[in-house]
Design a protein around this motif. Structure first.
Motif, PDB file in Angstrom:
ATOM      1  N   GLY A 238      45.284  36.821  27.045  1.00 42.39           N
ATOM      2  CA  GLY A 238      43.894  37.025  26.652  1.00 42.39           C
ATOM      3  C   GLY A 238      43.082  35.750  26.642  1.00 42.39           C
ATOM      4  O   GLY A 238      41.912  35.748  27.041  1.00 42.39           O
ATOM      5  N   VAL A 239      43.695  34.652  26.218  1.00 43.00           N
ATOM      6  CA  VAL A 239      42.980  33.368  26.150  1.00 43.00           C
ATOM      7  C   VAL A 239      42.580  32.907  27.545  1.00 43.00           C
ATOM      8  O   VAL A 239      41.417  32.540  27.791  1.00 43.00           O
ATOM      9  CB  VAL A 239      43.855  32.298  25.459  1.00 43.00           C
ATOM     10  CG1 VAL A 239      43.290  30.902  25.708  1.00 43.00           C
ATOM     11  CG2 VAL A 239      43.923  32.573  23.961  1.00 43.00           C
TER      12      VAL A 239
ATOM     13  N   PHE B 121      38.794  32.856  28.901  1.00 41.42           N
ATOM     14  CA  PHE B 121      38.227  31.573  29.305  1.00 41.42           C
ATOM     15  C   PHE B 121      37.553  31.720  30.671  1.00 41.42           C
ATOM     16  O   PHE B 121      36.429  31.249  30.877  1.00 41.42           O
ATOM     17  CB  PHE B 121      39.321  30.510  29.370  1.00 41.42           C
ATOM     18  CG  PHE B 121      38.805  29.113  29.380  1.00 41.42           C
ATOM     19  CD1 PHE B 121      38.739  28.369  28.211  1.00 41.42           C
ATOM     20  CD2 PHE B 121      38.373  28.513  30.555  1.00 41.42           C
ATOM     21  CE1 PHE B 121      38.260  27.062  28.211  1.00 41.42           C
ATOM     22  CE2 PHE B 121      37.888  27.219  30.578  1.00 41.42           C
ATOM     23  CZ  PHE B 121      37.827  26.488  29.400  1.00 41.42           C
ATOM     24  N   GLY B 122      38.245  32.399  31.594  1.00 43.67           N
ATOM     25  CA  GLY B 122      37.647  32.635  32.906  1.00 43.67           C
ATOM     26  C   GLY B 122      36.446  33.555  32.831  1.00 43.67           C
ATOM     27  O   GLY B 122      35.398  33.284  33.434  1.00 43.67           O
ATOM     28  N   SER B 123      36.566  34.638  32.060  1.00 44.25           N
ATOM     29  CA  SER B 123      35.458  35.588  31.936  1.00 44.25           C
ATOM     30  C   SER B 123      34.231  34.940  31.307  1.00 44.25           C
ATOM     31  O   SER B 123      33.092  35.273  31.653  1.00 44.25           O
ATOM     32  CB  SER B 123      35.897  36.790  31.084  1.00 44.25           C
ATOM     33  OG  SER B 123      36.956  37.483  31.698  1.00 44.25           O
TER      34      SER B 123
ATOM     35  N   SER C 153      46.683  44.399  38.353  1.00 43.99           N
ATOM     36  CA  SER C 153      46.130  43.190  37.727  1.00 43.99           C
ATOM     37  C   SER C 153      46.043  42.035  38.712  1.00 43.99           C
ATOM     38  O   SER C 153      45.130  41.205  38.624  1.00 43.99           O
ATOM     39  CB  SER C 153      46.981  42.773  36.520  1.00 43.99           C
ATOM     40  OG  SER C 153      46.822  43.691  35.467  1.00 43.99           O
ATOM     41  N   LEU C 154      46.986  41.966  39.642  1.00 43.21           N
ATOM     42  CA  LEU C 154      46.901  40.938  40.674  1.00 43.21           C
ATOM     43  C   LEU C 154      45.672  41.176  41.553  1.00 43.21           C
ATOM     44  O   LEU C 154      44.917  40.244  41.874  1.00 43.21           O
ATOM     45  CB  LEU C 154      48.169  40.929  41.520  1.00 43.21           C
ATOM     46  CG  LEU C 154      48.220  39.895  42.647  1.00 43.21           C
ATOM     47  CD1 LEU C 154      48.134  38.485  42.084  1.00 43.21           C
ATOM     48  CD2 LEU C 154      49.490  40.067  43.473  1.00 43.21           C
TER      49      LEU C 154
ATOM     50  N   MET D 232      44.763  33.705  37.005  1.00 43.30           N
ATOM     51  CA  MET D 232      46.138  33.718  37.500  1.00 43.30           C
ATOM     52  C   MET D 232      47.099  33.185  36.433  1.00 43.30           C
ATOM     53  O   MET D 232      48.231  33.666  36.312  1.00 43.30           O
ATOM     54  CB  MET D 232      46.253  32.896  38.780  1.00 43.30           C
ATOM     55  CG  MET D 232      45.627  33.564  39.997  1.00 43.30           C
ATOM     56  SD  MET D 232      46.199  35.266  40.300  1.00 43.30           S
ATOM     57  CE  MET D 232      47.950  35.003  40.561  1.00 43.30           C
ATOM     58  N   PHE D 233      46.644  32.198  35.634  1.00 44.56           N
ATOM     59  CA  PHE D 233      47.453  31.766  34.489  1.00 44.56           C
ATOM     60  C   PHE D 233      47.658  32.941  33.525  1.00 44.56           C
ATOM     61  O   PHE D 233      48.746  33.142  32.982  1.00 44.56           O
ATOM     62  CB  PHE D 233      46.775  30.601  33.762  1.00 44.56           C
ATOM     63  CG  PHE D 233      46.703  29.336  34.559  1.00 44.56           C
ATOM     64  CD1 PHE D 233      47.716  28.980  35.435  1.00 44.56           C
ATOM     65  CD2 PHE D 233      45.615  28.481  34.433  1.00 44.56           C
ATOM     66  CE1 PHE D 233      47.652  27.802  36.177  1.00 44.56           C
ATOM     67  CE2 PHE D 233      45.538  27.307  35.171  1.00 44.56           C
ATOM     68  CZ  PHE D 233      46.562  26.969  36.044  1.00 44.56           C
ATOM     69  N   SER D 234      46.581  33.700  33.333  1.00 46.78           N
ATOM     70  CA  SER D 234      46.654  34.898  32.502  1.00 46.78           C
ATOM     71  C   SER D 234      47.683  35.881  33.063  1.00 46.78           C
ATOM     72  O   SER D 234      48.484  36.460  32.328  1.00 46.78           O
ATOM     73  CB  SER D 234      45.272  35.559  32.422  1.00 46.78           C
ATOM     74  OG  SER D 234      45.363  36.919  32.095  1.00 46.78           O
TER      75      SER D 234
END
Length: 413
Positions: free
Chosen positions: A25-26, A30-32, A91-92, A196-198
């Motif tokens: 989620g973080v 952060f991206g969103s 999700s990818l 992608m980290f997410s």
């Protein structure tokens, strides 16, 4: 293996799953936070398109593509024992479009084709976001026990709201560091990296297998079952009706800053301050609502959160300066945190284990026309009467939501 027989599995991996979900989620938030549709995306598109209808089409397209496909995914999930295996694919596909959007800015020289590609790619992002949302919510309901679900999602939403705010600050920095339009290309690619980290964190989740309905039925039969749910499950139907009233009311939030600009000398710094207050309030109250849910139940918390919304709309008619406007944005953050942290789990609680995904998908498809109709109705009220009439109307709709929830919805948890 049935979920009732796998509490040991769930408890064994509970702490790890909560940490992984928070990390997921973080990074995603952060991206969103770098690319809100209503600000960053629309602002970029407005450089090339002056037609407000075409600009508004982007929001409408996104809303429809996020909500409508969820019911199809819900049907598919009911015959699958494991959500994560489905989630790893959708999700990818949800995250990759940001790289394509960034590359389109760098490599498509004709601005018309570049903007056309942005619309198409953002549409794909919205589609896979909807498919991911119902799958992710269904999986989280499986791996997070109901006894701590309110607190967990409240704290998680608080943390991700902070990450979203930090992402917005990084976006400002990136946009000022590079030249237009390549600064937006860099931002979009960075968003893809964070997401992608997410994705990496999400894929480490441990989920038990649980077959709910191994027999896949034709969609026409499934659609008939949806009508049966609406006809026979009055609790769910009235819950959706009450939230639907709130959905219409919250369309008025789109006009708050516009109205404030007409009566106050608001500067960009003031807007930044209001945004910060809104996000901080959303973070703090996410925790409050989560704790309250575990103690008092979903119904009480939903009513309390939307009562805060009601007060915020009524206060719009008494703006005399930045103090009152700041207070309203704090209230708005508090109300919105209920929708983000509590509402999906409230809907999940109505469906039980077997129909959890179906209830999520059905609710999403029912809210879609309301989300599209709300801004139009509020715009008509403003143009035909006044801003005050729109905010008063929003307050009355919120009152109707609370009354319907209180009188017609029977749920303890």
């Amino acid at each position: 293996m049935e979920i009732a027989k796998n509490q040991e599995f769930i408890e064994k991996h509970l702490k790890k799953n909560m940490v992984l979900s928070t990390l997921d989620g973080v990074f995603f938030a952060f991206g969103s936070g770098m690319v809100p549709l209503a600000t960053t995306i629309v602002y970029f598109v407005s450089y090339y398109i002056q037609n407000n209808i075409l600009i508004g089409l982007l929001t409408t397209m996104s809303t429809v593509l996020i909500n409508l496909p969820q019911i199809f995914m819900a049907k598919y999930l009911e015959s699958k024992p494991n959500d994560l295996k489905v989630l790893c694919r959708v999700s990818l596909l949800q995250r990759l479009p940001w790289f394509f959007m960034g590359c389109s800015i760098f490599f498509i020289k004709d601005s018309r084709w570049m903007i056309f590609s942005i619309y198409i790619i953002y549409g794909l992002y919205s589609l896979f976001t909807g498919l991911s949302n119902v799958t992710w919510n269904d999986m989280m309901a499986k791996i997070i026990p109901i006894r701590i679900r309110g607190r967990f999602f409240g704290i998680r939403t608080a943390i991700t709201s902070c990450a979203e705010f930090l992402g917005s600050l990084l976006c400002v920095l990136m946009l000022s560091f590079f030249v237009f339009p390549y600064n937006y290309g860099v931002v979009f690619i960075l968003v893809g990296c964070f997401m992608m980290f997410s994705y990496i964190a999400l894929m480490q989740t441990k989920e038990p297998d649980f077959v709910r309905n191994a027999k896949r039925q034709p969609f026409i039969e499934y659609a008939k079952d949806l009508l049966i749910i609406l006809r026979e499950d009055k609790n769910f139907t009235f819950a959706v009706c009450s939230i639907g009233l709130a959905t219409l009311a919250n369309a008025a939030a789109n006009f708050r800053i516009v109205y404030a600009k007409t009566i106050l000398p608001i500067t960009p710094k003031d807007v930044a301050l209001l945004t910060a207050l809104w996000l901080i309030s959303r973070s703090i109250f996410s925790i409050v609502w989560g704790i309250l849910t575990d103690k008092k139940g979903y119904k009480f918390t939903m009513m309390a959160g939307h009562f805060v919304y009601l007060i915020s709309y009524l206060c719009m008619n008494f703006i005399g300066g930045m103090g009152m406007l700041s207070f309203i944005f704090i209230l708005h953050g508090a109300g919105e945190s209920v929708v983000l942290a509590i509402q999906p789990n409230f809907i999940i609680s109505l469906g039980g284990e077997d129909k959890r995904a179906t209830y999520l998908g059905l609710a999403a498809i029912l809210f879609t026309p309301l989300s599209a109709l709300g801004p139009v109705l509020m715009g008509l009220l403003i143009d035909g009467l006044s801003y005050q009439a729109a905010f008063l109307g929003a307050g009355l709709l919120m009152a109707g939501m609370i009354l319907t929830m209180y009188k017609k919805v029977d749920i303890l948890k």
